[in-house]
Design a protein around this motif. Sequence first.
Motif, mmCIF file in Angstrom:
data_model
loop_
_atom_site.group_PDB
_atom_site.id
_atom_site.type_symbol
_atom_site.label_atom_id
_atom_site.label_comp_id
_atom_site.label_asym_id
_atom_site.label_seq_id
_atom_site.Cartn_x
_atom_site.Cartn_y
_atom_site.Cartn_z
ATOM 1 N N ASP A 102 0.841 -1.274 -0.136
ATOM 2 C CA ASP A 102 -0.077 0.096 -0.048
ATOM 3 C C ASP A 102 1.057 1.316 -0.044
ATOM 4 O O ASP A 102 2.062 1.108 0.730
ATOM 5 C CB ASP A 102 -0.858 0.169 1.339
ATOM 6 C CG ASP A 102 -1.967 -0.928 1.343
ATOM 7 O OD1 ASP A 102 -2.330 -1.656 0.324
ATOM 8 O OD2 ASP A 102 -2.228 -1.434 2.417
ATOM 9 N N LEU A 103 0.269 2.205 -0.606
ATOM 10 C CA LEU A 103 0.807 3.606 -0.529
ATOM 11 C C LEU A 103 -0.328 4.651 -0.235
ATOM 12 O O LEU A 103 -1.293 4.414 -0.638
ATOM 13 C CB LEU A 103 1.178 4.052 -2.174
ATOM 14 C CG LEU A 103 2.687 3.583 -2.674
ATOM 15 C CD1 LEU A 103 2.844 4.588 -3.979
ATOM 16 C CD2 LEU A 103 3.594 4.007 -1.716
ATOM 17 N N GLY A 104 0.189 5.604 0.687
ATOM 18 C CA GLY A 104 -0.971 6.581 0.916
ATOM 19 C C GLY A 104 -0.908 7.895 -0.101
ATOM 20 O O GLY A 104 0.383 7.940 -0.489
ATOM 21 N N VAL A 105 -2.137 8.195 -0.607
ATOM 22 C CA VAL A 105 -2.023 9.698 -1.402
ATOM 23 C C VAL A 105 -2.764 10.619 -0.727
ATOM 24 O O VAL A 105 -3.708 10.170 -0.255
ATOM 25 C CB VAL A 105 -2.821 9.171 -2.726
ATOM 26 C CG1 VAL A 105 -2.465 10.164 -3.813
ATOM 27 C CG2 VAL A 105 -2.547 7.727 -3.399
ATOM 28 N N TYR A 106 -2.233 11.682 -0.686
ATOM 29 C CA TYR A 106 -2.976 12.761 -0.418
ATOM 30 C C TYR A 106 -3.176 13.850 -1.140
ATOM 31 O O TYR A 106 -2.398 14.068 -2.295
ATOM 32 C CB TYR A 106 -2.303 13.558 0.890
ATOM 33 C CG TYR A 106 -1.055 14.241 0.734
ATOM 34 C CD1 TYR A 106 0.237 13.353 1.015
ATOM 35 C CD2 TYR A 106 -1.022 15.555 0.396
ATOM 36 C CE1 TYR A 106 1.402 14.154 0.626
ATOM 37 C CE2 TYR A 106 0.346 16.294 0.040
ATOM 38 C CZ TYR A 106 1.523 15.387 -0.038
ATOM 39 O OH TYR A 106 2.550 15.969 -0.230
ATOM 40 N N HIS A 107 -4.235 14.785 -1.179
ATOM 41 C CA HIS A 107 -4.409 15.881 -1.902
ATOM 42 C C HIS A 107 -4.970 16.917 -0.976
ATOM 43 O O HIS A 107 -5.762 16.853 -0.365
ATOM 44 C CB HIS A 107 -5.622 15.430 -3.069
ATOM 45 C CG HIS A 107 -5.942 16.939 -3.887
ATOM 46 N ND1 HIS A 107 -4.796 17.384 -4.856
ATOM 47 C CD2 HIS A 107 -6.705 17.763 -3.730
ATOM 48 C CE1 HIS A 107 -5.264 18.541 -5.216
ATOM 49 N NE2 HIS A 107 -6.617 19.001 -4.565
ATOM 50 N N ASP A 108 -4.074 18.173 -0.801
ATOM 51 C CA ASP A 108 -4.477 19.210 -0.166
ATOM 52 C C ASP A 108 -5.248 20.168 -0.805
ATOM 53 O O ASP A 108 -4.395 20.779 -1.804
ATOM 54 C CB ASP A 108 -3.170 19.831 0.509
ATOM 55 C CG ASP A 108 -3.562 20.758 1.672
ATOM 56 O OD1 ASP A 108 -4.619 21.061 1.526
ATOM 57 O OD2 ASP A 108 -2.433 21.384 2.291
ATOM 58 N N ALA A 109 -6.335 20.135 -0.478
ATOM 59 C CA ALA A 109 -7.152 21.331 -1.524
ATOM 60 C C ALA A 109 -6.829 22.664 -1.212
ATOM 61 O O ALA A 109 -7.257 23.501 -2.035
ATOM 62 C CB ALA A 109 -8.705 21.039 -1.018
ATOM 63 N N LEU A 110 -6.220 22.918 0.006
ATOM 64 C CA LEU A 110 -5.845 24.248 0.127
ATOM 65 C C LEU A 110 -4.895 24.870 -0.871
ATOM 66 O O LEU A 110 -4.558 25.856 -1.292
ATOM 67 C CB LEU A 110 -5.583 24.512 1.473
ATOM 68 C CG LEU A 110 -6.570 24.488 2.816
ATOM 69 C CD1 LEU A 110 -6.298 24.828 4.075
ATOM 70 C CD2 LEU A 110 -7.749 25.410 2.235
ATOM 71 N N LYS A 111 -3.839 23.751 -1.102
ATOM 72 C CA LYS A 111 -2.572 23.971 -1.716
ATOM 73 C C LYS A 111 -2.661 23.665 -3.353
ATOM 74 O O LYS A 111 -1.757 23.751 -3.994
ATOM 75 C CB LYS A 111 -1.452 23.547 -1.094
ATOM 76 C CG LYS A 111 -1.131 24.541 -0.063
ATOM 77 C CD LYS A 111 0.531 24.521 0.367
ATOM 78 C CE LYS A 111 1.048 25.378 1.320
ATOM 79 N NZ LYS A 111 2.040 26.296 1.036
ATOM 80 N N ASN A 112 -3.895 22.798 -3.383
ATOM 81 C CA ASN A 112 -3.951 21.942 -4.868
ATOM 82 C C ASN A 112 -2.738 21.274 -4.965
ATOM 83 O O ASN A 112 -2.031 21.063 -6.035
ATOM 84 C CB ASN A 112 -4.056 22.803 -5.943
ATOM 85 C CG ASN A 112 -4.702 22.020 -7.227
ATOM 86 O OD1 ASN A 112 -5.227 20.780 -6.796
ATOM 87 N ND2 ASN A 112 -4.632 22.643 -8.283
ATOM 88 N N GLU A 113 -2.289 20.390 -3.786
ATOM 89 C CA GLU A 113 -1.145 19.590 -3.665
ATOM 90 C C GLU A 113 -1.369 18.251 -3.899
ATOM 91 O O GLU A 113 -2.177 17.789 -2.787
ATOM 92 C CB GLU A 113 -0.247 20.071 -2.498
ATOM 93 C CG GLU A 113 0.924 19.507 -2.668
ATOM 94 C CD GLU A 113 1.566 19.971 -1.309
ATOM 95 O OE1 GLU A 113 2.033 21.261 -1.126
ATOM 96 O OE2 GLU A 113 1.862 19.114 -0.390
ATOM 97 N N THR A 114 -0.632 17.360 -4.422
ATOM 98 C CA THR A 114 -1.094 15.981 -4.284
ATOM 99 C C THR A 114 0.383 15.181 -4.070
ATOM 100 O O THR A 114 1.514 15.669 -4.685
ATOM 101 C CB THR A 114 -1.624 15.263 -5.731
ATOM 102 O OG1 THR A 114 -2.860 15.865 -5.895
ATOM 103 C CG2 THR A 114 -1.764 13.753 -5.560
ATOM 104 N N GLY A 115 0.560 14.345 -3.180
ATOM 105 C CA GLY A 115 1.791 13.392 -3.033
ATOM 106 C C GLY A 115 1.364 12.104 -2.325
ATOM 107 O O GLY A 115 0.320 11.750 -2.227
#
Length: 321
Positions: free
Chosen positions: A130-143
Amino acid sequence: MADTPHFYIILNQVAGTGQAQKIWPQIETALKQRGISYELQISSYPGHTTRIAYQFARFKRTNQVLLIVGGDGTLNQAINGVQSAGKHDIPIAYLPCGSGNDFARGIGLNSDPLQALEQILAATAPVNIDLGVYHDALKNETGYFVNNVGIGFDASVVSITNNSKSKRFLNKCHLGSLSYVFSLIQAFTSQDAFQVTVKANGSVKNFSRGFLVTTTNHPYFGSGVPIMPSARVDDQKLDLVVIEKLNVFFFCYLFIMMLMGKHTRYKTVHHFRTDDLVIRTQTLEFGQVDGEEMGSRAFDMHFKVTSQPFWLTTTKTEQFK
Ligand SMILES: Nc1ncnc2c1ncn2[C@@H]1O[C@H](COP(=O)(O)OP(=O)(O)OP(=O)(O)O)[C@@H](O)[C@H]1O
């Protein structure tokens, strides 16, 4: 992949405060002795690993494995490079040469790079982790992350440790643990309680005194501390641990309990296991992803789980199938 693959290696010589550079000649000798086909790229500046991995992913030929020699931060960068190239089927191998090596611990990879190399060379097929994926809506940043994303206390520790003038000196004197303890104390005194909203498994929960808010892919953070002993890297779920601000005595007690993996029974420790998670904060808080600083900011983080093929055999291999 039936034949022994060709290894495309990215080496971060500064990982583990230079440990990677020290151990590399022994790794290279072992590869040569075994007649392993490989090529080497050196990561020469922060962020370079992401670029190299991205390029490799775009032009990769068959029967090749991307082998990362470095710490958790280097592995994180490689995974972000490969995933952002839109290639989700490239096998990654990893030799842990960092200071923390939590990912190796989490997947049952030996923390000695030469032993880990044996686990890699014995593999005949990739295993999905498994890998975690995040999207920060405030910065429009995905990692993407292999270990954890922390907001609050653990991220303060990372920030303080990385910016500490004494860290390098103490690491050189093999007193890295002392620098870590100083950072823990300083982070405890400087980290205030903050409001955090959690949306998980269809319900919303508000915490007015959030202190440590860590989303993890496997049991460990902070160089082997079992933040969530029951977390697994093959369940397609993430584990969120929220700990509320405590007085110093109970915090010390809870920290000792955490080292023994027995902290989850206390009511100031909240646990969520989910594949669809939202975490929101309003105030500026420190964040960390796989031990790398995210800066001080407000967060509107949306988490999901994906997977990454890894090239290894481990004592835990059965659980990955
Ligand atoms: N050539 C380089 N010069 C300076 N920094 C680099 C270079 N290549 C990579 N880096 C940076 O080195 C940092 C540390 O790498 P890494 O996290 O892999 O090691 P570590 O911190 O010792 O290990 P761990 O995260 O397991 O404790 C990363 O932030 C990465 O961006």
